[in-house]
Design an enzyme around this catalytic site. Structure first.
Site, PDB file in Angstrom:
ATOM      1  N   ILE A 111      -8.521  -5.598  -9.298  1.00 41.14           N
ATOM      2  CA  ILE A 111      -7.729  -4.382  -9.099  1.00 41.14           C
ATOM      3  C   ILE A 111      -6.419  -4.716  -8.396  1.00 41.14           C
ATOM      4  O   ILE A 111      -5.350  -4.224  -8.781  1.00 41.14           O
ATOM      5  CB  ILE A 111      -8.542  -3.338  -8.298  1.00 41.14           C
ATOM      6  N   ALA A 139      -7.117   2.880  -1.381  1.00 46.51           N
ATOM      7  CA  ALA A 139      -7.953   3.439  -2.439  1.00 46.51           C
ATOM      8  C   ALA A 139      -9.086   2.469  -2.752  1.00 46.51           C
ATOM      9  O   ALA A 139      -9.603   2.456  -3.864  1.00 46.51           O
ATOM     10  CB  ALA A 139      -7.116   3.710  -3.691  1.00 46.51           C
ATOM     11  N   ALA A 140      -9.469   1.654  -1.756  1.00 46.89           N
ATOM     12  CA  ALA A 140     -10.503   0.630  -1.957  1.00 46.89           C
ATOM     13  C   ALA A 140     -11.828   1.071  -1.350  1.00 46.89           C
ATOM     14  O   ALA A 140     -12.720   1.560  -2.053  1.00 46.89           O
ATOM     15  CB  ALA A 140     -10.043  -0.694  -1.355  1.00 46.89           C
ATOM     16  N   ASP A 180      -7.630   7.621  -0.224  1.00 50.76           N
ATOM     17  CA  ASP A 180      -8.606   8.135  -1.188  1.00 50.76           C
ATOM     18  C   ASP A 180     -10.039   7.942  -0.716  1.00 50.76           C
ATOM     19  O   ASP A 180     -10.956   8.559  -1.250  1.00 50.76           O
ATOM     20  CB  ASP A 180      -8.426   7.419  -2.530  1.00 50.76           C
ATOM     21  N   GLU A 217     -18.354   9.698   3.883  1.00 56.69           N
ATOM     22  CA  GLU A 217     -18.108  10.576   2.735  1.00 56.69           C
ATOM     23  C   GLU A 217     -19.380  11.330   2.377  1.00 56.69           C
ATOM     24  O   GLU A 217     -20.479  10.784   2.526  1.00 56.69           O
ATOM     25  CB  GLU A 217     -17.617   9.749   1.535  1.00 56.69           C
ATOM     26  N   HIS A 232     -11.869  10.593  -3.021  1.00 55.34           N
ATOM     27  CA  HIS A 232     -12.438   9.418  -3.687  1.00 55.34           C
ATOM     28  C   HIS A 232     -12.368   9.557  -5.207  1.00 55.34           C
ATOM     29  O   HIS A 232     -13.379   9.521  -5.916  1.00 55.34           O
ATOM     30  CB  HIS A 232     -13.879   9.186  -3.240  1.00 55.34           C
ATOM     31  N   GLY A 253     -10.669   7.419  -7.153  1.00 61.38           N
ATOM     32  CA  GLY A 253     -10.225   6.164  -7.734  1.00 61.38           C
ATOM     33  C   GLY A 253     -10.824   5.845  -9.091  1.00 61.38           C
ATOM     34  O   GLY A 253     -10.156   5.266  -9.943  1.00 61.38           O
ATOM     35  N   ALA A 254     -12.067   6.222  -9.328  1.00 60.57           N
ATOM     36  CA  ALA A 254     -12.728   5.902 -10.603  1.00 60.57           C
ATOM     37  C   ALA A 254     -12.836   7.114 -11.516  1.00 60.57           C
ATOM     38  O   ALA A 254     -13.484   7.041 -12.563  1.00 60.57           O
ATOM     39  CB  ALA A 254     -14.119   5.346 -10.331  1.00 60.57           C
TER      40      ALA A 254
END
Length: 529
Positions: A152, A230-231, A256, A261, A279, A281-282
């Site tokens: 990434i 964002a990791a 993110d 969470e 979250h 990112g995906a």
């Protein structure tokens, strides 16, 4: 006999279903309903899940025909991989399905923080026309620091280079030559903090990276810096970032991921110059479709008895029974090697000696290579992608075998040559009918040490009193020693202390012991799953 049965426990993309339907009977169930799931798995050959279905040891007890569990996504937190392995069930995931999506989201956050997009959007929606308040900055000519050059991180670096940005990166597990091929300059973390106008995080969450960007680091950055994470939550210390924003030491942030969470309240939410997302990112349709089709193809390969590239707990091909017990040992040796080396070598030699070499032992090389990268790479490391990770980082890998093993029945050694020419090595063997793992050599020093979750190694000049000093410092910090061994080349020469302890030794304590005894090398090794 009927077709093999594939049970889909959560929503799968239509493209993924289409891959399966031509060869298998496809059933569906609500995987979140435990009773339904346990009843449905009794006669299925494959199970496909996403994140809501918990695939525990109980599932494997009910699913006597099960051959493969596939997670349509990257993480495997909801799959008990150890129980699957014990049950002989292959576990696969879709490790590359979201890398483009994750990279693009990081860039979206970076652009949003640079140009105040959500702030301007929100103000205008409320009827406020505030152009001057939301003046931003250009990316062109600015320096972006990429923390982590995994798949990434590389995608982010490549895309930001197209914005005519100066791309620098910190990743001790990537060779400078490989970074240069990407047009990226490798720097120290201090240089990255000092020189970056933007910082974007693409590291795995490990004991070493947790809180990597904390209060101390945020006192070293430019006040104009904008930070994107964002990791994984926790790599950027949220409290420290909140304070830095309040003090004007950081110009903005795009976040993110969070330490806990789901996160619906955070001090970061109260800063107008912070962009946050839950979250995401995906979260794209394309990533979901890729995940579905990738795991469907893996299931198809697994049920056909073919090699499975994305298997995470087995090689995917035939492994001799005499070789199988050595796989966990080889992986541990790789993990210990990386912890001792503190980086990835230019050349890695996996040496296998003894009776075992009468079989194909290529899988031991793969296991060792997987261990080398598993603690330092953001994405999942498997037997198949480990060689690709080595190639991408400029690591030359060789496997050497010999039937000659004078001291032990079988020995596996992981030996690496570092960029400065130094050599790091670790050897291990299995003893007795229960295949007890033993480390038998570290950097040329002989020993017999059963590897445990927490270990430490110190190289120093042999002299009286050192063992007592080390024990005293650990005891004062509440770290209990389980075992200690000392190896030396000769009286008064270089010596090695090897420790197993009951809890992780804090990094600052390792540094303190190293300084107190004048050690040339001091490393902690943590082998938690």
């Amino acid at each position: 006999m009927g077709k093999p049965v594939v049970l889909v426990a959560e929503e799968l993309s239509p493209a993924g279903i289409a891959v399966l339907e031509s060869d298998f009977e496809v059933r569906s169930v609500d995987g979140a309903d435990r009773g339904q799931l346990l009843a449905a798995v009794t006669d299925v050959d494959a199970l496909i899940v996403r994140s809501a279905t918990k695939v525990t040891a109980e599932v494997f007890q009910h699913a006597k025909k099960l051959r493969v569990v596939a997670r349509a996504g990257v993480g495997l937190d909801n799959v008990d991989v150890e129980s699957a392995t014990k049950a002989g069930v292959m576990v696969v995931n879709a490790p590359t399905s979201n890398i483009v999506t994750a990279a693009e989201h990081a860039i979206a956050l970076l652009l949003a923080t640079a140009r105040n997009v959500p702030q301007g959007h929100g103000a205008l929606k409320q009827g406020e026309w505030k152009r001057s308040r939301y003046t931003g900055v250009e990316l062109q000519g600015k320096t972006v620091g990429v923390l982590g050059l995994g798949r990434i991180g590389v995608l982010v670096a490549q895309r930001l280079a197209a914005f005519d940005m100066n791309v620098i990166a910190y990743d001790p597990y990537v060779q400078a030559a490989r970074a240069a091929q990407l047009g990226v300059k490798l720097v120290t973390i201090d240089e990255l903090l000092r020189d970056s106008d933007f910082i974007t995080v693409h590291l795995p969450k490990t004991p070493e990276t947790l809180g990597l960007i904390g209060d101390k680091e945020l006192h070293r950055v430019k006040p104009s810096v904008r930070i994107v994470n964002a990791a994984r939550g926790g790599i950027v210390d949220e409290e420290a970032l909140d304070l830095a924003l309040k003090d004007g030491r950081v110009a903005g942030a795009g976040i993110d991921v969070f330490s806990t969470e789901p996160c619906t309240e955070s001090p970061l939410f109260h800063h107008d110059n912070v962009v946050v997302t839950p979250h995401l990112g995906a979260s794209t349709h394309e990533a979901q479709e890729k995940a579905g089709t990738q795991v469907a193809r893996s299931v198809k390969l697994a049920l056909s008895g073919e090699f499975v590239p994305d298997a995470v707990n087995v090689q995917g091909g035939a492994v001799a029974e005499d070789v199988k017990p050595g796989l966990p040992l080889a992986e541990k040796l790789g993990r210990i090697f990386t912890a001792l080396a503190g980086g990835v070598p230019v050349r890695l030699d996996v040496v296998v000696r003894g009776e075992i070499t009468g079989h194909d032992v290529k899988v031991l090389e793969l296991a060792a290579l997987k261990g080398v990268f598993v603690d330092v790479i953001e994405e999942a490391v498997t037997f198949v992608n480990a060689p690709l990770l080595a190639r991408d980082r400029g690591v030359e890998v060789t496997l050497t075998t010999s039937e000659d093993s004078p001291d032990w029945r079988n020995v596996v050694q992981v030996r690496g040559t570092m960029g400065d020419g130094s050599v790091v090595s670790v050897s291990g063997t299995l003893t007795g009918p229960k295949h007890i793992e033993r480390i038998i050599e570290i950097n040329g020093y002989d020993m017999e040490l059963v590897p445990t979750e927490h270990m430490a190694f110190f190289t120093y000049t042999d002299r009286p009193g050192i063992v007592g000093v080390v024990g005293k410092l650990l005891g004062e910090s509440g770290v209990n020693i389980a075992s200690m061994q000392v190896g030396r080349a000769a009286k008064g020469a270089q010596a090695l202390i090897a420790l197993t302890v009951d809890s992780a030794i804090p990094t600052q304590l390792v540094d303190g012991i190293k300084a107190e005894i004048g050690a040339e090398m001091g490393r902690r090794v943590d082998l938690e799953a």
